[in-house]
Design a protein around this motif. Structure first.
Motif, PDB file in Angstrom:
ATOM      1  N   GLY A   1      13.595  24.226  21.063  1.00 45.64           N
ATOM      2  CA  GLY A   1      14.858  23.827  21.547  1.00 45.64           C
ATOM      3  C   GLY A   1      15.843  24.253  20.510  1.00 45.64           C
ATOM      4  O   GLY A   1      15.452  24.580  19.462  1.00 45.64           O
ATOM      5  N   SER A   2      17.134  24.325  20.685  1.00 47.73           N
ATOM      6  CA  SER A   2      17.966  25.064  19.778  1.00 47.73           C
ATOM      7  C   SER A   2      19.028  24.287  19.076  1.00 47.73           C
ATOM      8  O   SER A   2      19.579  23.381  19.610  1.00 47.73           O
ATOM      9  CB  SER A   2      18.533  26.191  20.530  1.00 47.73           C
ATOM     10  N   VAL A   3      19.247  24.664  17.832  1.00 45.73           N
ATOM     11  CA  VAL A   3      20.313  24.083  17.043  1.00 45.73           C
ATOM     12  C   VAL A   3      21.627  24.647  17.556  1.00 45.73           C
ATOM     13  O   VAL A   3      21.692  25.795  17.939  1.00 45.73           O
ATOM     14  CB  VAL A   3      20.134  24.493  15.580  1.00 45.73           C
ATOM     15  N   GLU A   4      22.665  23.838  17.572  1.00 48.53           N
ATOM     16  CA  GLU A   4      23.941  24.331  18.079  1.00 48.53           C
ATOM     17  C   GLU A   4      24.412  25.523  17.248  1.00 48.53           C
ATOM     18  O   GLU A   4      24.181  25.601  16.057  1.00 48.53           O
ATOM     19  CB  GLU A   4      24.990  23.214  18.058  1.00 48.53           C
ATOM     20  N   HIS A   5      25.117  26.428  17.893  1.00 49.86           N
ATOM     21  CA  HIS A   5      25.477  27.684  17.244  1.00 49.86           C
ATOM     22  C   HIS A   5      26.423  27.494  16.065  1.00 49.86           C
ATOM     23  O   HIS A   5      26.519  28.353  15.213  1.00 49.86           O
ATOM     24  CB  HIS A   5      26.108  28.631  18.274  1.00 49.86           C
ATOM     25  N   THR A   6      27.118  26.364  16.003  1.00 45.48           N
ATOM     26  CA  THR A   6      28.019  26.169  14.886  1.00 45.48           C
ATOM     27  C   THR A   6      27.273  26.091  13.575  1.00 45.48           C
ATOM     28  O   THR A   6      27.841  26.303  12.513  1.00 45.48           O
ATOM     29  CB  THR A   6      28.833  24.884  15.067  1.00 45.48           C
TER      30      THR A   6
ATOM     31  N   SER B   1      37.435  22.886  14.793  1.00 46.28           N
ATOM     32  CA  SER B   1      37.310  21.540  14.241  1.00 46.28           C
ATOM     33  C   SER B   1      38.008  20.550  15.163  1.00 46.28           C
ATOM     34  O   SER B   1      39.048  20.839  15.751  1.00 46.28           O
ATOM     35  CB  SER B   1      37.940  21.471  12.851  1.00 46.28           C
ATOM     36  N   MET B   2      37.404  19.362  15.303  1.00 46.02           N
ATOM     37  CA  MET B   2      38.029  18.322  16.099  1.00 46.02           C
ATOM     38  C   MET B   2      39.337  17.896  15.440  1.00 46.02           C
ATOM     39  O   MET B   2      39.490  17.956  14.217  1.00 46.02           O
ATOM     40  CB  MET B   2      37.092  17.117  16.224  1.00 46.02           C
TER      41      MET B   2
END
Length: 499
Positions: free
Chosen positions: A210-215, A337-338
């Motif tokens: 399963g994958s780590v977020e691309h950020t 960024s939030m």
């Protein structure tokens, strides 16, 4: 190897398994990855959970991810709640469910050979390591693996490439398996890790990768592609997933895993995608015989599309060789960024409590309710507030039902009858969000076995709706009436009331 989740689910359902965890692997883990205080581990491709459960016994708080729902269900049934089981694709899914404060140990057992982008995924995982943490990769040696299973193993060159860009690596033999420990990922520089492609013919993502977020991943190489507005809108809407160009030097350099930034020439807007493949052709006719024209331009018939392509690229350009770039809807670049931190945001929104309960009835479908000893002495269903960390609403309803009645209720998969929003009034009162599940019928014997907790309730009763209307305040009865009508297929599944 398997390409879809269904294939992995079917494989586990048929009883296929990887080799069990060996004593040598257990010894190497104990020696080289002892848990520090408050240790946390992430097991990727956990399968039926043997390694994840073992890490838990060593003292780690464990998150275990897998792509297969069948494997995760078996893992949870066998090893229980000692591990947090997550369905996740580590190469394509959002990594939000993973812990933001990182892990002391990340394990990938029989997973790395199946990854589409080994180096990029490992670098992304390296960014999730806490100081002093390690990634452990366990994989068969290609030299000791039959040809038909070669894609499940790594050769010496692949193992060496795996260990590049890490400040500290060690390789151990684990009874014929390579046991690789990676520490201190190198984060300097701007180059993108070069990935070893999987064996020819393999597609899709392996079970549990399963994958780590691309950020979290290293930035991929970027290429800018201007698009006319109509084609940009096709990409934006998800309908266009293949872009066609010709093999000029800059376009010929684009590879799978790179980022393409599409630029809308009409509005100036931009969006980024990941290149899944770059396929060369000798002519536009050959390209359109192989590619699905509706993925190139969903609004243009094939014959007209060929004319349009040749209108854009005259014979001299076509002679360079057409290229088809396939992409999907995964982002290639880190998100913005939030505007505020999570703690700052929490202070800006109204707070709520959450409750969950079970709607139960007697053998004649008359509602069963309990009378509270608190406040206005309200009648209500077995249930309570969600105030135990890690619980979801149905678990809360089941736990509270045992506490309040002594009965285990709603054990199957009860349907959700009502989502309830209760306006509690001005601050400091908190609004409530409630979930009412169908707890089914209780037999006469079950009713006789109800045992109330006198600290919370002093009476239980069974009445028809007319009887309950006389006993309950209008607002409280509105919920009971809505739940019963929903059960009969007549009422709302969403109710808003006010105190």
């Amino acid at each position: 190897m398997f390409a879809t989740q269904d294939e992995w689910d079917r494989s586990y359902a048929e009883g296929r398994r990887f080799s069990p965890l060996s004593d040598r692997e257990r010894s190497l883990l104990a020696t080289h990855a002892p848990p520090p205080a408050d240790a946390r581990a992430l097991d990727i491709g956990c399968g039926v959970g043997e390694l994840a459960a073992h890490l838990s016994t060593l003292g780690y708080a464990v998150d275990a991810v897998d792509w297969s729902e069948t494997a995760l269900a078996e893992a949870a049934a066998e090893h229980g709640a000692a591990v947090r089981w997550l369905r996740l694709d580590i190469e394509s899914d959002d990594g939000t469910p993973l812990h933001a404060d990182g892990y002391d140990l990340i394990t990938l057992r029989f997973v790395v050979p199946l990854l589409n982008s080994r180096a990029r995924t490992l670098h992304a995982l390296g960014r999730r390591l806490r100081p002093g943490g390690a990634i452990v990769v366990v994989t068969p040696h290609a030299a000791d693996t039959p040809a038909e299973r070669r894609r499940l193993a790594l050769d010496e060159d692949e193992l060496a490439e795996l260990r590049t860009d890490w400040a500290s690596t060690t390789l151990h033999d684990a009874g014929g398996l390579a046991f690789v420990i990676l520490r201190d990922p190198c984060r300097t520089g701007t180059t993108t890790p070069r990935d070893s492609p999987r064996a020819a013919g393999t597609q899709g993502t392996p079970s549990g990768t399963g994958s780590v977020e691309h950020t979290a991943a290293a930035s991929p190489r970027q290429h800018r592609f201007p698009l006319l507005g109509r084609y940009y809108r096709q990409v934006e809407s998800g309908r266009k997933t293949v872009e066609v160009r010709v093999a000029t030097p800059d376009k010929a350099a684009v590879e799978a895993g790179d980022a393409i930034i599409f630029h809308d020439e009409d509005s100036g807007r931009e969006l980024d995608i990941v290149v899944k493949r770059a396929t060369p052709y000798t002519s536009f006719e050959e390209l359109l015989e192989t590619e699905d024209p509706s993925r190139i331009d969903p609004d243009t018939p094939r014959g007209e599309l060929l004319i349009r392509l040749r209108g854009i690229y005259p014979p001299g350009k076509e002679a360079l060789g057409p290229l088809a770039f396939e992409f999907d809807h995964r982002p290639a670049l880190p998100g913005r960024s939030m505007p505020m931190t999570a703690s700052e945001y929490v202070q800006t929104v109204p707070h709520h409590t959450v409750y969950a309960c079970l709607y139960v009835r007697d053998e004649h479908d008359r509602p069963v309710q309990l009378r509270s000893v608190y406040g206005s002495r309200l009648w209500h269903f077995p249930g309570g507030n969600l105030d135990t960390r890690g619980e979801e609403p149905l678990q809360t309803a089941r736990r509270e039902a045992v506490d309040e009645t002594g009965l285990e209720l709603g054990l199957e998969a009860p349907s959700l009858l009502l989502t309830h929003f209760l306006h509690a009034g001005p601050p400091p009162a908190l609004n409530k969000v409630g979930f009412v599940f169908d707890g089914g019928r209780l037999t006469s014997d079950q009713l006789r076995r109800i045992r109330l907790d006198p600290a919370e309730h002093d009476m239980w009763a069974v009445h028809d709706l007319a009887g309950w209307r006389q006993l309950m305040a209008p607002g409280a009865f509105a919920r009971l009436d809505a739940v019963e009508r929903t059960r009969l297929g007549e009422g709302p599944a969403y109710l808003v009331t006010h105190t």
